[in-house]
Design a protein around this motif. Sequence first.
Motif, PDB file in Angstrom:
ATOM      1  N   HIS A 131      42.767  42.894  41.008  1.00 55.27           N
ATOM      2  CA  HIS A 131      42.293  43.807  39.954  1.00 55.27           C
ATOM      3  C   HIS A 131      40.883  44.278  40.255  1.00 55.27           C
ATOM      4  O   HIS A 131      39.998  43.475  40.523  1.00 55.27           O
ATOM      5  CB  HIS A 131      42.326  43.063  38.612  1.00 55.27           C
ATOM      6  CG  HIS A 131      41.869  43.861  37.434  1.00 55.27           C
ATOM      7  ND1 HIS A 131      42.427  45.064  37.064  1.00 55.27           N
ATOM      8  CD2 HIS A 131      40.882  43.614  36.522  1.00 55.27           C
ATOM      9  CE1 HIS A 131      41.828  45.524  35.980  1.00 55.27           C
ATOM     10  NE2 HIS A 131      40.885  44.667  35.639  1.00 55.27           N
ATOM     11  N   ARG A 132      40.697  45.607  40.259  1.00 56.44           N
ATOM     12  CA  ARG A 132      39.371  46.219  40.443  1.00 56.44           C
ATOM     13  C   ARG A 132      38.637  45.685  41.677  1.00 56.44           C
ATOM     14  O   ARG A 132      37.442  45.398  41.641  1.00 56.44           O
ATOM     15  CB  ARG A 132      38.507  46.035  39.194  1.00 56.44           C
ATOM     16  CG  ARG A 132      39.000  46.802  37.984  1.00 56.44           C
ATOM     17  CD  ARG A 132      38.055  46.621  36.811  1.00 56.44           C
ATOM     18  NE  ARG A 132      38.497  47.349  35.644  1.00 56.44           N
ATOM     19  CZ  ARG A 132      38.144  48.592  35.342  1.00 56.44           C
ATOM     20  NH1 ARG A 132      37.348  49.256  36.154  1.00 56.44           N
ATOM     21  NH2 ARG A 132      38.586  49.163  34.244  1.00 56.44           N
ATOM     22  N   GLY A 133      39.373  45.524  42.757  1.00 55.54           N
ATOM     23  CA  GLY A 133      38.767  45.077  44.006  1.00 55.54           C
ATOM     24  C   GLY A 133      38.608  43.581  44.135  1.00 55.54           C
ATOM     25  O   GLY A 133      38.100  43.091  45.148  1.00 55.54           O
ATOM     26  N   HIS A 134      39.028  42.806  43.135  1.00 51.66           N
ATOM     27  CA  HIS A 134      38.943  41.353  43.187  1.00 51.66           C
ATOM     28  C   HIS A 134      40.324  40.780  43.476  1.00 51.66           C
ATOM     29  O   HIS A 134      41.299  41.113  42.799  1.00 51.66           O
ATOM     30  CB  HIS A 134      38.433  40.789  41.858  1.00 51.66           C
ATOM     31  CG  HIS A 134      37.121  41.368  41.430  1.00 51.66           C
ATOM     32  ND1 HIS A 134      35.965  41.200  42.145  1.00 51.66           N
ATOM     33  CD2 HIS A 134      36.797  42.133  40.353  1.00 51.66           C
ATOM     34  CE1 HIS A 134      34.974  41.823  41.531  1.00 51.66           C
ATOM     35  NE2 HIS A 134      35.455  42.400  40.445  1.00 51.66           N
ATOM     36  N   ARG A 135      40.418  39.905  44.480  1.00 52.47           N
ATOM     37  CA  ARG A 135      41.693  39.276  44.818  1.00 52.47           C
ATOM     38  C   ARG A 135      41.480  37.779  45.003  1.00 52.47           C
ATOM     39  O   ARG A 135      40.556  37.341  45.684  1.00 52.47           O
ATOM     40  CB  ARG A 135      42.262  39.865  46.113  1.00 52.47           C
ATOM     41  CG  ARG A 135      42.558  41.344  46.028  1.00 52.47           C
ATOM     42  CD  ARG A 135      43.182  41.869  47.294  1.00 52.47           C
ATOM     43  NE  ARG A 135      44.521  41.327  47.480  1.00 52.47           N
ATOM     44  CZ  ARG A 135      45.293  41.609  48.531  1.00 52.47           C
ATOM     45  NH1 ARG A 135      44.844  42.384  49.495  1.00 52.47           N
ATOM     46  NH2 ARG A 135      46.497  41.097  48.622  1.00 52.47           N
ATOM     47  N   GLY A 136      42.347  36.990  44.357  1.00 47.25           N
ATOM     48  CA  GLY A 136      42.261  35.542  44.459  1.00 47.25           C
ATOM     49  C   GLY A 136      42.903  34.898  43.256  1.00 47.25           C
ATOM     50  O   GLY A 136      43.633  35.549  42.491  1.00 47.25           O
ATOM     51  N   SER A 137      42.635  33.624  43.074  1.00 48.90           N
ATOM     52  CA  SER A 137      43.221  32.899  41.942  1.00 48.90           C
ATOM     53  C   SER A 137      42.223  31.918  41.364  1.00 48.90           C
ATOM     54  O   SER A 137      41.278  31.496  42.035  1.00 48.90           O
ATOM     55  CB  SER A 137      44.484  32.147  42.383  1.00 48.90           C
ATOM     56  OG  SER A 137      44.138  31.076  43.246  1.00 48.90           O
ATOM     57  N   GLY A 156      39.107  25.295  39.610  1.00 46.12           N
ATOM     58  CA  GLY A 156      39.105  25.661  41.018  1.00 46.12           C
ATOM     59  C   GLY A 156      39.420  27.124  41.200  1.00 46.12           C
ATOM     60  O   GLY A 156      39.877  27.800  40.275  1.00 46.12           O
ATOM     61  N   GLY A 157      39.174  27.630  42.410  1.00 51.90           N
ATOM     62  CA  GLY A 157      39.446  29.023  42.691  1.00 51.90           C
ATOM     63  C   GLY A 157      39.704  29.262  44.160  1.00 51.90           C
ATOM     64  O   GLY A 157      39.363  28.439  45.011  1.00 51.90           O
ATOM     65  N   ALA A 162      36.650  31.811  44.925  1.00 52.78           N
ATOM     66  CA  ALA A 162      36.324  30.497  45.479  1.00 52.78           C
ATOM     67  C   ALA A 162      34.977  30.019  44.945  1.00 52.78           C
ATOM     68  O   ALA A 162      34.030  30.802  44.818  1.00 52.78           O
ATOM     69  CB  ALA A 162      36.293  30.566  47.003  1.00 52.78           C
ATOM     70  N   TYR A 163      34.916  28.738  44.600  1.00 52.22           N
ATOM     71  CA  TYR A 163      33.705  28.059  44.101  1.00 52.22           C
ATOM     72  C   TYR A 163      33.304  28.471  42.691  1.00 52.22           C
ATOM     73  O   TYR A 163      32.258  28.056  42.196  1.00 52.22           O
ATOM     74  CB  TYR A 163      32.514  28.256  45.048  1.00 52.22           C
ATOM     75  CG  TYR A 163      32.818  27.903  46.469  1.00 52.22           C
ATOM     76  CD1 TYR A 163      33.062  26.578  46.844  1.00 52.22           C
ATOM     77  CD2 TYR A 163      32.900  28.887  47.450  1.00 52.22           C
ATOM     78  CE1 TYR A 163      33.373  26.257  48.141  1.00 52.22           C
ATOM     79  CE2 TYR A 163      33.215  28.571  48.763  1.00 52.22           C
ATOM     80  CZ  TYR A 163      33.441  27.249  49.110  1.00 52.22           C
ATOM     81  OH  TYR A 163      33.752  26.936  50.397  1.00 52.22           O
ATOM     82  N   TYR A 189      31.535  31.902  36.720  1.00 45.69           N
ATOM     83  CA  TYR A 189      30.136  31.715  37.105  1.00 45.69           C
ATOM     84  C   TYR A 189      30.095  31.024  38.464  1.00 45.69           C
ATOM     85  O   TYR A 189      30.841  30.088  38.704  1.00 45.69           O
ATOM     86  CB  TYR A 189      29.400  30.850  36.069  1.00 45.69           C
ATOM     87  CG  TYR A 189      29.446  31.419  34.675  1.00 45.69           C
ATOM     88  CD1 TYR A 189      28.391  32.155  34.164  1.00 45.69           C
ATOM     89  CD2 TYR A 189      30.577  31.235  33.869  1.00 45.69           C
ATOM     90  CE1 TYR A 189      28.441  32.698  32.890  1.00 45.69           C
ATOM     91  CE2 TYR A 189      30.645  31.781  32.594  1.00 45.69           C
ATOM     92  CZ  TYR A 189      29.571  32.504  32.106  1.00 45.69           C
ATOM     93  OH  TYR A 189      29.633  33.038  30.847  1.00 45.69           O
ATOM     94  N   TRP A 190      29.191  31.507  39.333  1.00 40.85           N
ATOM     95  CA  TRP A 190      29.028  30.899  40.653  1.00 40.85           C
ATOM     96  C   TRP A 190      27.711  30.137  40.729  1.00 40.85           C
ATOM     97  O   TRP A 190      26.728  30.521  40.099  1.00 40.85           O
ATOM     98  CB  TRP A 190      29.048  31.974  41.731  1.00 40.85           C
ATOM     99  CG  TRP A 190      30.426  32.413  42.107  1.00 40.85           C
ATOM    100  CD1 TRP A 190      31.161  31.980  43.168  1.00 40.85           C
ATOM    101  CD2 TRP A 190      31.249  33.355  41.423  1.00 40.85           C
ATOM    102  NE1 TRP A 190      32.389  32.593  43.190  1.00 40.85           N
ATOM    103  CE2 TRP A 190      32.473  33.444  42.129  1.00 40.85           C
ATOM    104  CE3 TRP A 190      31.084  34.131  40.274  1.00 40.85           C
ATOM    105  CZ2 TRP A 190      33.510  34.281  41.735  1.00 40.85           C
ATOM    106  CZ3 TRP A 190      32.112  34.952  39.879  1.00 40.85           C
ATOM    107  CH2 TRP A 190      33.309  35.032  40.601  1.00 40.85           C
ATOM    108  N   PRO A 191      27.680  29.062  41.544  1.00 38.68           N
ATOM    109  CA  PRO A 191      26.409  28.371  41.774  1.00 38.68           C
ATOM    110  C   PRO A 191      25.378  29.358  42.354  1.00 38.68           C
ATOM    111  O   PRO A 191      25.762  30.239  43.131  1.00 38.68           O
ATOM    112  CB  PRO A 191      26.777  27.303  42.808  1.00 38.68           C
ATOM    113  CG  PRO A 191      28.257  27.112  42.660  1.00 38.68           C
ATOM    114  CD  PRO A 191      28.798  28.458  42.267  1.00 38.68           C
TER     115      PRO A 191
END
Length: 204
Positions: A131-137, A156-157, A162-163, A189-191
């Motif tokens: 979606h909107r250029g974002h791919r993953g889980s 998890g992601g 990821a992360y 949120y990412w570190p």
Amino acid sequence: MAATRAAKSLLLCLMVGFLHHLQFQFPPVAATTSLGKNESRDGGSHGKTLSFTLYQQETINKTAYIVVDGVAGAGVSQTTTPFGTIYVFRDYLTVRADRASPVAGVAEGSSITTTLDGLQSLSLAKITVDHRGHRGSVSVLGGTYNTRPSDYPVVGGTGDFAYALGYVRSSPVDLRGRTVTYKMELHLYWPPYAHYAPVQHKPV
């Protein structure tokens, strides 16, 4: 002369100590800027935060099934299942509440009914998004209350997520008929900004 040098050294130490104190009094806060109706972001998928909304479309005995019958309590309805029921699903995620709107992902997982009134369960799910250029889980695990909003911690992601940490809020939109719809809000949120993510409490 020695007294003057000692006074200057003491003043310098006090200033350094004060500045060090200020550093920990005002931690950086991740700001979020709007990117559209259903998405906001600051820093990109590997930056600070990302928030967007999709809609889960679930059809009984087509995308979701009871695989183990419960043993007691409430009967089977649009909002209840007997205690101990195991339920599995693989539902499409759409960009709007309308079931005919474009598909942007899939939510797959299971839940186990954990109360005798049939309204609450323990749920786990993998939410896969394109979606909107974002791919993953992202994967979530938490408690569900069938008729009101529920918050699930992200555990998890993968891919662009990821992360990531954060939470997913699922809210009923339409519980009538064979197909039910839930609003799914993802707040990621990412570190190092994950530490400042807001703490969400599910209603009691």
